[in-house]
Write a protein that holds these residues in place. Structure first.
Motif, PDB file in Angstrom:
ATOM      1  N   LEU A 138       0.834  -1.200   0.000  1.00  0.00           N
ATOM      2  CA  LEU A 138       0.000   0.000   0.000  1.00  0.00           C
ATOM      3  C   LEU A 138       0.869   1.250   0.000  1.00  0.00           C
ATOM      4  N   LEU A 139       1.907   1.279   0.816  1.00  0.00           N
ATOM      5  CA  LEU A 139       2.788   2.436   0.875  1.00  0.00           C
ATOM      6  C   LEU A 139       3.558   2.618  -0.430  1.00  0.00           C
ATOM      7  N   ALA A 140       4.058   1.496  -0.992  1.00  0.00           N
ATOM      8  CA  ALA A 140       4.884   1.577  -2.200  1.00  0.00           C
ATOM      9  C   ALA A 140       4.075   1.948  -3.433  1.00  0.00           C
ATOM     10  N   MET A 141       2.796   1.606  -3.458  1.00  0.00           N
ATOM     11  CA  MET A 141       1.956   1.957  -4.596  1.00  0.00           C
ATOM     12  C   MET A 141       1.449   3.390  -4.513  1.00  0.00           C
ATOM     13  N   ASN A 142       1.667   4.025  -3.377  1.00  0.00           N
ATOM     14  CA  ASN A 142       1.279   5.425  -3.186  1.00  0.00           C
ATOM     15  C   ASN A 142       2.446   6.174  -2.546  1.00  0.00           C
ATOM     16  N   PRO A 143       3.598   6.236  -3.226  1.00  0.00           N
ATOM     17  CA  PRO A 143       4.825   6.730  -2.583  1.00  0.00           C
ATOM     18  C   PRO A 143       4.785   8.192  -2.169  1.00  0.00           C
ATOM     19  N   ALA A 144       3.902   8.971  -2.773  1.00  0.00           N
ATOM     20  CA  ALA A 144       3.841  10.396  -2.434  1.00  0.00           C
ATOM     21  C   ALA A 144       2.819  10.692  -1.341  1.00  0.00           C
ATOM     22  N   ARG A 145       2.107   9.682  -0.888  1.00  0.00           N
ATOM     23  CA  ARG A 145       1.008   9.905   0.036  1.00  0.00           C
ATOM     24  C   ARG A 145       1.367   9.486   1.455  1.00  0.00           C
ATOM     25  N   ALA A 146       0.984  10.304   2.408  1.00  0.00           N
ATOM     26  CA  ALA A 146       1.103   9.945   3.819  1.00  0.00           C
ATOM     27  C   ALA A 146      -0.247   9.429   4.301  1.00  0.00           C
ATOM     28  N   PHE A 147      -0.251   8.262   4.918  1.00  0.00           N
ATOM     29  CA  PHE A 147      -1.475   7.640   5.416  1.00  0.00           C
ATOM     30  C   PHE A 147      -1.580   7.842   6.922  1.00  0.00           C
ATOM     31  N   THR A 148      -2.783   8.107   7.394  1.00  0.00           N
ATOM     32  CA  THR A 148      -2.985   8.109   8.837  1.00  0.00           C
ATOM     33  C   THR A 148      -2.945   6.679   9.340  1.00  0.00           C
ATOM     34  N   ARG A 149      -2.716   6.527  10.607  1.00  0.00           N
ATOM     35  CA  ARG A 149      -2.698   5.182  11.198  1.00  0.00           C
ATOM     36  C   ARG A 149      -4.079   4.538  11.074  1.00  0.00           C
ATOM     37  N   GLU A 150      -5.120   5.366  11.171  1.00  0.00           N
ATOM     38  CA  GLU A 150      -6.481   4.832  11.034  1.00  0.00           C
ATOM     39  C   GLU A 150      -6.727   4.314   9.623  1.00  0.00           C
ATOM     40  N   GLU A 151      -6.229   5.033   8.609  1.00  0.00           N
ATOM     41  CA  GLU A 151      -6.377   4.572   7.226  1.00  0.00           C
ATOM     42  C   GLU A 151      -5.651   3.257   7.009  1.00  0.00           C
ATOM     43  N   LEU A 152      -4.440   3.147   7.531  1.00  0.00           N
ATOM     44  CA  LEU A 152      -3.670   1.913   7.378  1.00  0.00           C
ATOM     45  C   LEU A 152      -4.344   0.764   8.122  1.00  0.00           C
ATOM     46  N   LEU A 153      -4.892   1.057   9.288  1.00  0.00           N
ATOM     47  CA  LEU A 153      -5.599   0.009  10.032  1.00  0.00           C
ATOM     48  C   LEU A 153      -6.778  -0.507   9.220  1.00  0.00           C
TER      49      LEU A 153
END
Length: 225
Positions: free
Chosen positions: A168-183
Motif C-alpha cells: 500500500l505504501l509503495a503503490m502510493n509513494p507520495a502519500r502519507a497515510f494516517t494510522r487509522e487509514e492503514l488500520l
C-alpha cells in the motif's frame, strides 16, 4: 514463479442484479479465482478500500453510489486494481465515458462467458507483467514472492501482513497515510492503531529504519530514497 505457484487472484464483483451477481461468483470460483460480491456501490466502496483485490468487475447502474462515481472515488483513494465495467449501457459515448473514468476495459450485457473470462485474464496478465515489482528505496519489492531485493543481492522475505502494508505504501509513494487509514485498509479486523505501529516496526527492523517514514501529525509514508 510458475502460474501454479501463484495465489488465486482476488476479484471484486460489484453487481446489484440478484441473479447475475451470484452467477458471476460461481463463474469466477469455477475459473479458479477468489471472488467477493458487493450488491451496491456503498458495499463496493467499503470492500475495495478495506481488502486487496487484483481486479474489479463493475456495473454502472448501482444503488447507493453509481458505478462510475464509485470508480472515481476509488481511483482518487489510490485503488489501482484494473476495472472491467460490465453494463447494459453500450453506446459509443457510454464506452468512452467508462474508459475515461478510469476503467481498463468495458463489456456490454448480454455477454459471452468465454469473452468475459478472457478479458479478465488479459487484465490480470497485463497487471502481472507491469506491476509485480515496485521500487522501495534502493531495493525492489516483488509483490508475488513477497520479498525485497537489495542492490547488494540480499533478499528479505516478508510476512503476508508486512507485504500488504509495504504494498500500500509503495503503490502510493507520495502519500502519507494516517494510522487509522492503514488500520482499515491493511488490518480491517484490527481494533487498535497500535497494530499498525507494530508492523511498521517489523518492516523497519527487516528493511532498515528509513523504509517507512513518520510524517509528524499525519502518520506514515514510504521512506524517501
Amino acid at each position: 514463479m510458475t502460474d501454479a505457484d501463484r495465489p488465486a487472484a482476488k476479484v471484486l464483483v460489484v453487481e446489484d442484479d440478484r441473479e447475475l451477481g451470484p452467477l458471476l461468483l460461481r463463474l469466477f470460483r469455477g475459473a479458479g479465482y477468489e471472488p467477493d460480491l458487493a450488491p451496491d456501490g456503498q458495499a463496493g466502496l467499503h470492500l475495495a478500500l478495506t481488502r486487496r483485490y487484483d481486479a474489479m468487475i463493475l456495473d454502472r447502474g448501482l444503488p447507493a453510489i453509481e458505478g462510475l462515481d464509485l470508480l472515481g472515488r476509488l481511483r482518487r483513494s489510490g485503488f489501482t486494481a484494473p476495472v472491467l465495467v460490465l453494463t447494459a449501457l453500450g453506446t459509443v459515448t457510454d464506452r468512452v465515458t467508462g474508459l475515461d473514468s478510469g476503467a481498463e476495459d468495458y463489456l456490454v450485457k448480454p455477454f459471452e462467458v468465454d469473452e468475459l473470462l478472457a478479458r479478465v485474464r488479459a487484465l490480470l496478465r497485463r497487471r502481472s507483467d507491469a506491476g509485480e515489482r515496485l521500487a522501495v528505496g534502493a531495493g525492489t519489492f516483488d509483490l508475488i514472492a513477497r520479498t525485497v531485493s537489495g542492490p547488494d543481492g540480499s533478499v528479505v522475505a516478508l510476512s503476508g501482513r508486512e507485504s500488504d502494508l509495504l504494498r500500500l505504501l509503495a503503490m502510493n509513494p507520495a502519500r502519507a497515510f494516517t494510522r487509522e487509514e492503514l488500520l482499515g485498509q491493511v488490518f480491517p479486523e484490527g481494533s487498535s492503531v497500535a497494530l499498525v505501529d507494530t508492523y511498521v516496526h517489523y518492516l523497519r527492523r527487516k528493511l532498515g529504519a528509513a523504509a517507512v517514514s513518520t510524517v509528524r501529525g499525519v502518520g506514515y509514508r514510504l521512506g524517501r530514497r
